[in-house]
Design a protein around this motif. Structure first.
Motif, PDB file in Angstrom:
ATOM      1  N   LYS A  70      27.980  23.277   3.441  1.00 34.29           N
ATOM      2  CA  LYS A  70      27.516  24.176   2.391  1.00 34.29           C
ATOM      3  C   LYS A  70      26.386  23.563   1.576  1.00 34.29           C
ATOM      4  O   LYS A  70      26.255  22.345   1.478  1.00 34.29           O
ATOM      5  CB  LYS A  70      28.667  24.523   1.441  1.00 34.29           C
ATOM      6  N   ALA A  71      25.594  24.447   0.967  1.00 33.24           N
ATOM      7  CA  ALA A  71      24.618  24.042  -0.040  1.00 33.24           C
ATOM      8  C   ALA A  71      25.140  24.517  -1.392  1.00 33.24           C
ATOM      9  O   ALA A  71      25.595  25.659  -1.526  1.00 33.24           O
ATOM     10  CB  ALA A  71      23.251  24.661   0.247  1.00 33.24           C
ATOM     11  N   TYR A  72      25.091  23.636  -2.389  1.00 37.92           N
ATOM     12  CA  TYR A  72      25.649  23.922  -3.701  1.00 37.92           C
ATOM     13  C   TYR A  72      24.571  23.851  -4.788  1.00 37.92           C
ATOM     14  O   TYR A  72      23.528  23.219  -4.601  1.00 37.92           O
ATOM     15  CB  TYR A  72      26.706  22.867  -4.071  1.00 37.92           C
ATOM     16  N   VAL A  73      24.892  24.454  -5.916  1.00 34.30           N
ATOM     17  CA  VAL A  73      24.220  24.090  -7.162  1.00 34.30           C
ATOM     18  C   VAL A  73      25.113  23.036  -7.808  1.00 34.30           C
ATOM     19  O   VAL A  73      26.243  23.320  -8.211  1.00 34.30           O
ATOM     20  CB  VAL A  73      24.026  25.292  -8.097  1.00 34.30           C
ATOM     21  N   MET A  74      24.626  21.804  -7.860  1.00 33.41           N
ATOM     22  CA  MET A  74      25.381  20.679  -8.401  1.00 33.41           C
ATOM     23  C   MET A  74      25.054  20.541  -9.889  1.00 33.41           C
ATOM     24  O   MET A  74      23.882  20.489 -10.267  1.00 33.41           O
ATOM     25  CB  MET A  74      25.014  19.393  -7.663  1.00 33.41           C
ATOM     26  N   VAL A  75      26.088  20.455 -10.734  1.00 29.93           N
ATOM     27  CA  VAL A  75      25.868  20.258 -12.162  1.00 29.93           C
ATOM     28  C   VAL A  75      26.532  18.951 -12.587  1.00 29.93           C
ATOM     29  O   VAL A  75      27.685  18.694 -12.266  1.00 29.93           O
ATOM     30  CB  VAL A  75      26.389  21.446 -13.004  1.00 29.93           C
ATOM     31  N   MET A  76      25.780  18.110 -13.312  1.00 32.20           N
ATOM     32  CA  MET A  76      26.241  16.767 -13.677  1.00 32.20           C
ATOM     33  C   MET A  76      25.940  16.470 -15.143  1.00 32.20           C
ATOM     34  O   MET A  76      24.947  16.969 -15.686  1.00 32.20           O
ATOM     35  CB  MET A  76      25.550  15.722 -12.795  1.00 32.20           C
ATOM     36  N   ASN A  77      26.774  15.641 -15.745  1.00 35.00           N
ATOM     37  CA  ASN A  77      26.464  15.145 -17.087  1.00 35.00           C
ATOM     38  C   ASN A  77      25.341  14.112 -16.992  1.00 35.00           C
ATOM     39  O   ASN A  77      25.123  13.502 -15.940  1.00 35.00           O
ATOM     40  CB  ASN A  77      27.705  14.553 -17.760  1.00 35.00           C
ATOM     41  N   HIS A  78      24.626  13.909 -18.097  1.00 35.30           N
ATOM     42  CA  HIS A  78      23.404  13.095 -18.059  1.00 35.30           C
ATOM     43  C   HIS A  78      23.408  12.087 -19.199  1.00 35.30           C
ATOM     44  O   HIS A  78      23.277  12.450 -20.368  1.00 35.30           O
ATOM     45  CB  HIS A  78      22.189  14.018 -18.177  1.00 35.30           C
ATOM     46  N   ASN A  79      23.551  10.805 -18.857  1.00 33.45           N
ATOM     47  CA  ASN A  79      23.589   9.739 -19.860  1.00 33.45           C
ATOM     48  C   ASN A  79      22.424   8.769 -19.770  1.00 33.45           C
ATOM     49  O   ASN A  79      22.087   8.115 -20.759  1.00 33.45           O
ATOM     50  CB  ASN A  79      24.896   8.930 -19.727  1.00 33.45           C
ATOM     51  N   SER A  80      21.820   8.643 -18.579  1.00 34.07           N
ATOM     52  CA  SER A  80      20.856   7.576 -18.354  1.00 34.07           C
ATOM     53  C   SER A  80      19.967   7.924 -17.175  1.00 34.07           C
ATOM     54  O   SER A  80      20.316   8.753 -16.332  1.00 34.07           O
ATOM     55  CB  SER A  80      21.608   6.263 -18.078  1.00 34.07           C
ATOM     56  N   GLY A  81      18.804   7.249 -17.102  1.00 33.64           N
ATOM     57  CA  GLY A  81      17.963   7.403 -15.932  1.00 33.64           C
ATOM     58  C   GLY A  81      18.639   6.922 -14.664  1.00 33.64           C
ATOM     59  O   GLY A  81      18.281   7.343 -13.558  1.00 33.64           O
ATOM     60  N   PHE A  82      19.644   6.050 -14.805  1.00 34.54           N
ATOM     61  CA  PHE A  82      20.378   5.549 -13.649  1.00 34.54           C
ATOM     62  C   PHE A  82      21.313   6.611 -13.059  1.00 34.54           C
ATOM     63  O   PHE A  82      21.857   6.406 -11.969  1.00 34.54           O
ATOM     64  CB  PHE A  82      21.159   4.291 -14.013  1.00 34.54           C
ATOM     65  N   ASP A  83      21.511   7.726 -13.752  1.00 30.91           N
ATOM     66  CA  ASP A  83      22.303   8.822 -13.180  1.00 30.91           C
ATOM     67  C   ASP A  83      21.728   9.255 -11.837  1.00 30.91           C
ATOM     68  O   ASP A  83      22.458   9.541 -10.884  1.00 30.91           O
ATOM     69  CB  ASP A  83      22.323  10.032 -14.125  1.00 30.91           C
ATOM     70  N   ILE A  84      20.390   9.323 -11.780  1.00 29.16           N
ATOM     71  CA  ILE A  84      19.724   9.782 -10.559  1.00 29.16           C
ATOM     72  C   ILE A  84      20.025   8.841  -9.400  1.00 29.16           C
ATOM     73  O   ILE A  84      20.380   9.273  -8.297  1.00 29.16           O
ATOM     74  CB  ILE A  84      18.209   9.900 -10.798  1.00 29.16           C
ATOM     75  N   PHE A  85      19.912   7.522  -9.649  1.00 30.09           N
ATOM     76  CA  PHE A  85      20.174   6.554  -8.591  1.00 30.09           C
ATOM     77  C   PHE A  85      21.652   6.570  -8.173  1.00 30.09           C
ATOM     78  O   PHE A  85      21.980   6.487  -6.991  1.00 30.09           O
ATOM     79  CB  PHE A  85      19.790   5.148  -9.055  1.00 30.09           C
ATOM     80  N   ALA A  86      22.534   6.688  -9.172  1.00 22.37           N
ATOM     81  CA  ALA A  86      23.970   6.678  -8.881  1.00 22.37           C
ATOM     82  C   ALA A  86      24.377   7.885  -8.035  1.00 22.37           C
ATOM     83  O   ALA A  86      25.237   7.788  -7.159  1.00 22.37           O
ATOM     84  CB  ALA A  86      24.767   6.657 -10.181  1.00 22.37           C
ATOM     85  N   ALA A  87      23.731   9.028  -8.275  1.00 24.17           N
ATOM     86  CA  ALA A  87      24.159  10.278  -7.632  1.00 24.17           C
ATOM     87  C   ALA A  87      23.951  10.287  -6.125  1.00 24.17           C
ATOM     88  O   ALA A  87      24.550  11.114  -5.423  1.00 24.17           O
ATOM     89  CB  ALA A  87      23.430  11.459  -8.265  1.00 24.17           C
ATOM     90  N   TYR A  88      23.133   9.371  -5.610  1.00 25.02           N
ATOM     91  CA  TYR A  88      22.926   9.343  -4.155  1.00 25.02           C
ATOM     92  C   TYR A  88      24.155   8.841  -3.411  1.00 25.02           C
ATOM     93  O   TYR A  88      24.164   8.810  -2.170  1.00 25.02           O
ATOM     94  CB  TYR A  88      21.692   8.518  -3.813  1.00 25.02           C
ATOM     95  N   LYS A  89      25.183   8.476  -4.143  1.00 29.90           N
ATOM     96  CA  LYS A  89      26.481   8.173  -3.526  1.00 29.90           C
ATOM     97  C   LYS A  89      27.161   9.466  -3.059  1.00 29.90           C
ATOM     98  O   LYS A  89      28.051   9.443  -2.198  1.00 29.90           O
ATOM     99  CB  LYS A  89      27.366   7.452  -4.551  1.00 29.90           C
ATOM    100  N   ILE A  90      26.758  10.594  -3.619  1.00 29.28           N
ATOM    101  CA  ILE A  90      27.360  11.888  -3.278  1.00 29.28           C
ATOM    102  C   ILE A  90      26.886  12.297  -1.884  1.00 29.28           C
ATOM    103  O   ILE A  90      25.679  12.357  -1.621  1.00 29.28           O
ATOM    104  CB  ILE A  90      26.959  12.955  -4.314  1.00 29.28           C
ATOM    105  N   PRO A  91      27.801  12.579  -0.962  1.00 30.33           N
ATOM    106  CA  PRO A  91      27.422  12.842   0.437  1.00 30.33           C
ATOM    107  C   PRO A  91      26.893  14.255   0.672  1.00 30.33           C
ATOM    108  O   PRO A  91      27.480  15.055   1.409  1.00 30.33           O
ATOM    109  CB  PRO A  91      28.740  12.597   1.187  1.00 30.33           C
ATOM    110  N   LEU A  92      25.759  14.552   0.033  1.00 24.79           N
ATOM    111  CA  LEU A  92      25.076  15.823   0.224  1.00 24.79           C
ATOM    112  C   LEU A  92      23.579  15.574   0.266  1.00 24.79           C
ATOM    113  O   LEU A  92      23.076  14.595  -0.309  1.00 24.79           O
ATOM    114  CB  LEU A  92      25.387  16.798  -0.927  1.00 24.79           C
ATOM    115  N   ASN A  93      22.869  16.463   0.916  1.00 28.54           N
ATOM    116  CA  ASN A  93      21.407  16.476   0.879  1.00 28.54           C
ATOM    117  C   ASN A  93      21.006  17.393  -0.271  1.00 28.54           C
ATOM    118  O   ASN A  93      21.324  18.582  -0.257  1.00 28.54           O
ATOM    119  CB  ASN A  93      20.869  17.004   2.207  1.00 28.54           C
ATOM    120  N   PHE A  94      20.325  16.840  -1.282  1.00 25.25           N
ATOM    121  CA  PHE A  94      20.024  17.671  -2.456  1.00 25.25           C
ATOM    122  C   PHE A  94      18.640  17.386  -3.016  1.00 25.25           C
ATOM    123  O   PHE A  94      18.049  16.330  -2.787  1.00 25.25           O
ATOM    124  CB  PHE A  94      21.084  17.479  -3.553  1.00 25.25           C
TER     125      PHE A  94
END
Length: 246
Positions: A70-94
């Motif tokens: 599936k393709a999703y609209v992913m919604v995440m909380n935002h605390n730091s610029g490192f959120d972007i780097f951390a999110a690549y742990k999520i096993p989706l193409n986004f």
């Protein structure tokens, strides 16, 4: 000294993967409209950023809530610029939705452009919404998810604040599920300019809100429900991480 070496290592590997990403995009563009292989290059960058330092940890749970087809609209909380780097742990193409200023950062900006991320002007809400809907639906139709920080900006106190409607309008118009995700620890990666070598980033994927529920629920009510579930799960996740440290 170690922090300086880490920054040099980061610059070198981002430069390397920037060049690789250009080559990969050129080779795969005709048959990979979702840019999955370019996304994998970005995932390599983030895997190295978190994987090389021996005591930095990045964990994820709730991946059973993800349907990889599936393709999703992913919604995440935002605390730091490192959120972007951390999110690549999520096993989706986004693809990311991000403020245009980030696209002007050397190396990072061009890399986001190659990745296919969506730049928006935060000062013009109507124009930003139209762009998110237009390009968001395009990427979703290609099989790529779209990742959005629904607060619209970083949280200064680490708590989840009011959401904007863009992500929820996009999910409703595109007819896709919403995938809520919370993370903690990204704002502790850097202390001043020094790297926190024992940083722990924890990510939790919540159950998806199905497309039929999105379509049947008032947008403001849906936004409130998703935010409340994320607030609750973030509190639980933080308590679990704190307990592990004791």
């Amino acid at each position: 000294m170690l922090s300086i070496l880490y920054y040099i290592f980061t610059l070198l590997q981002v430069t390397f993967w920037f060049i690789v990403s250009i080559i990969v995009l050129a080779l795969t563009y005709p048959f990979d409209k979702s840019r999955r292989w370019v996304h994998e290059c970005s995932r390599c960058i983030c895997t190295l950023l978190y994987g090389v330092p021996p005591f930095i940890r990045r964990t994820i749970d709730g991946v059973e809530n993800i349907d990889p087809k599936k393709a999703y609209v992913m919604v995440m909380n935002h605390n730091s610029g490192f959120d972007i780097f951390a999110a690549y742990k999520i096993p989706l193409n986004f693809r990311w939705v991000s403020k245009r200023e980030v696209f002007r950062v050397p190396f990072m900006g061009p890399l986001l452009t190659i990745h296919g991320d969506i730049p928006i002007e935060r000062g013009n809400a109507a124009k930003a919404m139209a762009k998110v809907l237009r390009l968001g639906k395009l990427w979703l139709s290609r099989g790529a998810s779209v990742a959005i920080f629904p607060e619209g900006t970083r949280s200064k106190d680490g708590e989840i604040h009011n959401f904007k409607m863009g992500a929820f309008n996009l999910a409703a118009e595109a007819g896709v599920d919403i995938l809520p995700i919370v993370m903690t620890g990204t704002n502790e990666m850097i202390n001043g300019w020094k790297v926190n070598w024992r940083n722990r980033v924890a990510i939790r994927v919540l159950p998806a809100v199905k497309a039929d529920v999105v379509a049947a629920t008032d947008t403001k009510e849906l936004m409130h429900q998703v935010r409340e579930s994320m607030v609750e799960e973030l509190a639980k996740l933080r308590a679990e991480v704190a307990a592990e440290k004791k």
